[in-house]
Design an enzyme around this catalytic site. Structure first.
Site, PDB file in Angstrom:
ATOM      1  N   LYS A 208      34.167  27.248  37.891  1.00 15.51           N
ATOM      2  CA  LYS A 208      34.351  27.006  36.207  1.00 15.51           C
ATOM      3  C   LYS A 208      34.886  25.611  35.957  1.00 15.51           C
ATOM      4  CE  LYS A 208      38.319  28.530  33.347  1.00 15.51           C
ATOM      5  NZ  LYS A 208      39.372  29.126  32.964  1.00 15.51           N
ATOM      6  N   GLU A 214      36.141  23.603  48.079  1.00 12.96           N
ATOM      7  CA  GLU A 214      35.325  24.431  48.865  1.00 12.96           C
ATOM      8  C   GLU A 214      33.878  24.454  48.444  1.00 12.96           C
ATOM      9  OE1 GLU A 214      38.221  25.279  47.644  1.00 12.96           O
ATOM     10  OE2 GLU A 214      39.468  26.398  49.427  1.00 12.96           O
ATOM     11  N   GLY A 269      39.222  32.472  35.863  1.00 11.28           N
ATOM     12  CA  GLY A 269      38.592  32.510  36.912  1.00 11.28           C
ATOM     13  C   GLY A 269      38.428  34.053  37.359  1.00 11.28           C
ATOM     14  N   ARG A 270      39.622  34.800  37.559  1.00  8.47           N
ATOM     15  CA  ARG A 270      39.526  36.093  38.064  1.00  8.47           C
ATOM     16  C   ARG A 270      39.239  37.177  37.293  1.00  8.47           C
ATOM     17  NH1 ARG A 270      44.412  33.362  37.999  1.00  8.47           N
ATOM     18  NH2 ARG A 270      46.134  34.143  36.619  1.00  8.47           N
ATOM     19  N   GLU A 355      47.080  37.061  42.132  1.00  6.95           N
ATOM     20  CA  GLU A 355      46.911  35.785  41.710  1.00  6.95           C
ATOM     21  C   GLU A 355      47.612  35.732  39.972  1.00  6.95           C
ATOM     22  OE1 GLU A 355      43.285  33.055  40.672  1.00  6.95           O
ATOM     23  OE2 GLU A 355      43.828  32.231  42.616  1.00  6.95           O
ATOM     24  N   HIS A 386      41.606  56.124  59.614  1.00  6.24           N
ATOM     25  CA  HIS A 386      41.788  55.989  60.866  1.00  6.24           C
ATOM     26  C   HIS A 386      42.293  54.572  61.366  1.00  6.24           C
ATOM     27  CE1 HIS A 386      39.435  59.535  61.280  1.00  6.24           C
ATOM     28  NE2 HIS A 386      38.819  59.311  60.153  1.00  6.24           N
ATOM     29  N   LYS A 506      46.687  22.682  47.742  1.00 10.80           N
ATOM     30  CA  LYS A 506      45.423  21.687  47.674  1.00 10.80           C
ATOM     31  C   LYS A 506      45.931  20.292  47.751  1.00 10.80           C
ATOM     32  CE  LYS A 506      43.173  24.704  44.046  1.00 10.80           C
ATOM     33  NZ  LYS A 506      42.712  24.551  42.765  1.00 10.80           N
TER      34      LYS A 506
HETATM   35  O1  F6P Z   1      42.416  29.636  43.727  1.00 11.31           O
HETATM   36  C1  F6P Z   1      42.457  29.022  42.335  1.00 11.31           C
HETATM   37  C2  F6P Z   1      41.211  29.339  41.624  1.00 11.31           C
HETATM   38  O2  F6P Z   1      41.509  28.307  40.504  1.00 11.31           O
HETATM   39  C3  F6P Z   1      41.202  30.674  41.172  1.00 11.31           C
HETATM   40  O3  F6P Z   1      41.721  31.020  39.813  1.00 11.31           O
HETATM   41  C4  F6P Z   1      39.676  30.503  40.822  1.00 11.31           C
HETATM   42  O4  F6P Z   1      39.040  31.873  40.783  1.00 11.31           O
HETATM   43  C5  F6P Z   1      39.048  29.592  42.061  1.00 11.31           C
HETATM   44  O5  F6P Z   1      40.125  28.678  42.451  1.00 11.31           O
HETATM   45  C6  F6P Z   1      37.947  28.996  41.604  1.00 11.31           C
HETATM   46  O6  F6P Z   1      37.887  27.993  40.773  1.00 11.31           O
HETATM   47  P1  F6P Z   1      36.644  27.390  40.282  1.00 11.31           P
HETATM   48  O7  F6P Z   1      35.627  28.427  39.376  1.00 11.31           O
HETATM   49  O8  F6P Z   1      36.927  26.306  39.179  1.00 11.31           O
HETATM   50  O9  F6P Z   1      35.610  26.843  41.209  1.00 11.31           O
END
Ligand code: F6P
Length: 546
Positions: A208, A214, A269-270, A355, A386, A506
């Site tokens: 987003k 990452e 995002g979620r 979240e 199990h 972060k």
């Molecule tokens: O973990 C925080 C967060 O902002 C989530 O809410 C989101 O889904 C994820 O990081 C990834 O964010 P982005 O889509 O901006 O890379």
């Protein structure tokens, strides 16, 4: 909207008193006293059937919980979300994932602009692109068709796509291979790409913000991996597409802006698996099936919006969940899908629920004096049986369970499905009714073993059934939990749509990174533990010689 502190509202106080009266009631008694209980405590909507009769509730509990919802003006909150009000107060944003599945003829305005045509324009572009990849018309730089799609993203930009891909694999093309890279651990990228041919690989960089550490690190590694093989920077345009709200950052990364699929800041995002973030899902299952998924989500939206609160699946499940966290001090919910295709559903729900509602500050900035989100965890049945079910049956904790199952198997093999379904029904029955010491003794079990072999029961569960796992029923299931989260967040008076809790770690990682990588010994100003851990790592790092 009602802003008086939750625990001082009449319904909360009445529930607290009611809890003292019913806390020791056993499901055995509740069922024995009321032959109509099972028929009464079921509900249907958007293709899902919910049996909530095996919960530790009476008609009075439900009445009081519905009062609680009314005192929190739940219906007004629901209308505000669907209308596009800026209910995400701490980020001053609308919350309109429901608009993503609205039919073309609807009109939903954000700041005076109808967003529905924008949504469908992106869906149409996604459909064209997905078809091109699926039918081989989209060629890589050397003229070969795409054989592998790699989604790079994390959190909502990974968990939704991977969950939906796994859930709908039966509907997916088997001509293409799908991989999902999320972790900043290089192992994730290395393992996902080790057997891939760059000439036939398409990367979808899903983020987003397009700033997530990452994802940007993995995307950079992917670009280098691609260029090492294909040499020409022009190859990037054939092997990379982006899904993001941030057009400038996409261009800066070097992805052709024609290859960007957008969405909007009012999609959290979620809550984004059905936006352009679902591109990998759409390529896998095809645009028509993706629209069936949207139809399922929409059906549950309509149910949530229209059904009376006492016949409203997300509201009922949300209220019952709140009853356990608020009054029984239950800390967790086990999500137990009896369908192997839903193996990533619990992981997806972890982010969606925790979240969203893992908050301890109310919308007015006050500290809550009640429990908020339960910890969600789970595994597909029958595997979980199990593993951790022992604790659910005989441990010291109360763990409400959500069982999810489907009437018709997508892989009818012998009598596997009957076995599977017999296990779901048996588990819910065993948890609720248990086995008394007298029953154990009557089986001739030695006295010393009787306490070990006794099942207290009275362990609550919901059973959610649908006819078959289809794009529609998956959509309904996802929206069921989205709106359950909304219901609980509205009553707890928290912002279910921000996630400030992920920020501090972060920021600290950004400070620590140069300390790990510096050629000279850095001056460390953390606490003694963190300083020592950094020094320990630097020692190993020097030995490894990067
Ligand atoms: O973990 C925080 C967060 O902002 C989530 O809410 C989101 O889904 C994820 O990081 C990834 O964010 P982005 O889509 O901006 O890379």
């Amino acid at each position: 909207m009602n802003r008086s502190p939750l625990t001082q509202r009449p319904a909360w106080k009445a529930l607290a008193m009611h809890y003292q009266e019913v806390k020791n009631l056993h499901l055995r008694e509740l069922f024995a006293q009321d032959p109509q209980r099972s028929a009464r405590l079921t509900c249907e909507g958007a293709g899902l059937y919910l049996d909530y009769s095996k919960n530790r509730i009476t008609d009075q509990t439900l009445h009081l919980l519905l009062n609680l919802a009314n005192e929190a003006d739940l219906e007004q909150h629901i209308r505000a979300m669907f209308r596009g009000d800026k209910i995400n107060l701490t980020e001053d944003r609308a919350v309109l994932h429901t608009a993503l599945r609205a039919p073309r003829d609807r009109s939903i305005e954000v700041d005076g602009h109808d967003v529905v045509p924008d949504i469908h324009a992106v869906l149409d572009r996604l459909s064209v692109f997905s078809d091109q990849v699926r039918n081989g018309a989209w060629k890589g730089f050397t003229g070969k068709s795409i054989r592998t799609v790699v989604n790079i993203g994390i959190g909502g930009s990974d968990l939704g796509p991977v969950m939906a891909y796994e859930a709908l694999k039966a509907y997916a093309t088997r001509e293409l291979v799908f991989r999902f890279v999320s972790n900043v651990d290089g192992t994730d990228f290395a393992e996902a790409t080790r057997d891939l041919n760059p000439e036939e690989t398409l990367f979808i960089v899903s983020s987003k913000t397009f700033t997530t550490q990452e994802t940007m690190t993995n995307a950079g590694t992917a670009r280098a991996w691609c260029l090492e093989a294909l040499k020409e920077p022009a190859a990037i345009a054939r092997h990379f597409v982006a899904v993001s709200t941030n057009a400038a950052k996409v261009a800066e990364f070097g992805i052709d802006t024609d290859n960007r699929f957008g969405f909007w800041d009012w999609v959290g995002g979620r809550y984004s698996m059905d936006s352009a973030i679902g591109l990998a899902t759409m390529i896998a299952i095809g645009p028509a099936n993706f629209r069936r998924l949207l139809a399922g989500l929409y059906a549950m939206d309509e149910h949530f919006r229209e059904a009376p609160l006492n016949q409203n699946l997300p509201v009922l499940m949300g209220l019952i969940g709140l009853w356990y966290t608020g009054f029984f001090d239950a800390q967790t919910v086990a999500v137990l899908p009896y369908d192997q295709y839903l193996k990533r559903f619990p992981a997806y729900l972890q982010q969606l629920v925790m979240e969203s509602n893992g908050k301890s500050t109310t919308l007015d900035g006050a500290q809550v004096n009640y429990q908020t989100s339960a910890i969600y965890f789970g595994e597909p049945g029958s595997n979980g049986q199990h593993s951790f079910y022992q604790l659910i049956h005989q441990g010291t904790k109360l763990i409400p369970c959500d069982f999810i199952a489907f009437g018709k198997s997508l892989n009818p093999l012998g009598h596997h499905h009957d076995l599977l379904m017999s296990n779901v029904f048996a588990q819910a029955e065993a948890l609720a009714f248990g086995k008394t010491a007298a029953e154990v003794k009557a089986e001739g079990i030695a006295d010393g073993l009787v306490p070990h072999r006794t099942f207290e029961g009275n362990r609550p569960s919901n059973v959610i059934l649908a006819e078959q796992l289809t794009p529609e029923s998956l959509g309904s299931l996802i929206a069921l939990y989205e709106h359950l989260v909304f219901t609980q967040g509205a009553i707890w008076n928290i912002d279910s749509f921000d996630q400030w809790g992920v920020e501090l770690g972060k920021v600290l990682a950004q400070r620590i990174l140069p300390e790990l990588e510096s050629a000279t010994e850095p001056e460390l100003k953390h606490d003694a533990s963190t300083n020592a851990l950094i020094r320990k790592y630097r020692g190993w790092r020097q030995e490894q010689r990067f």
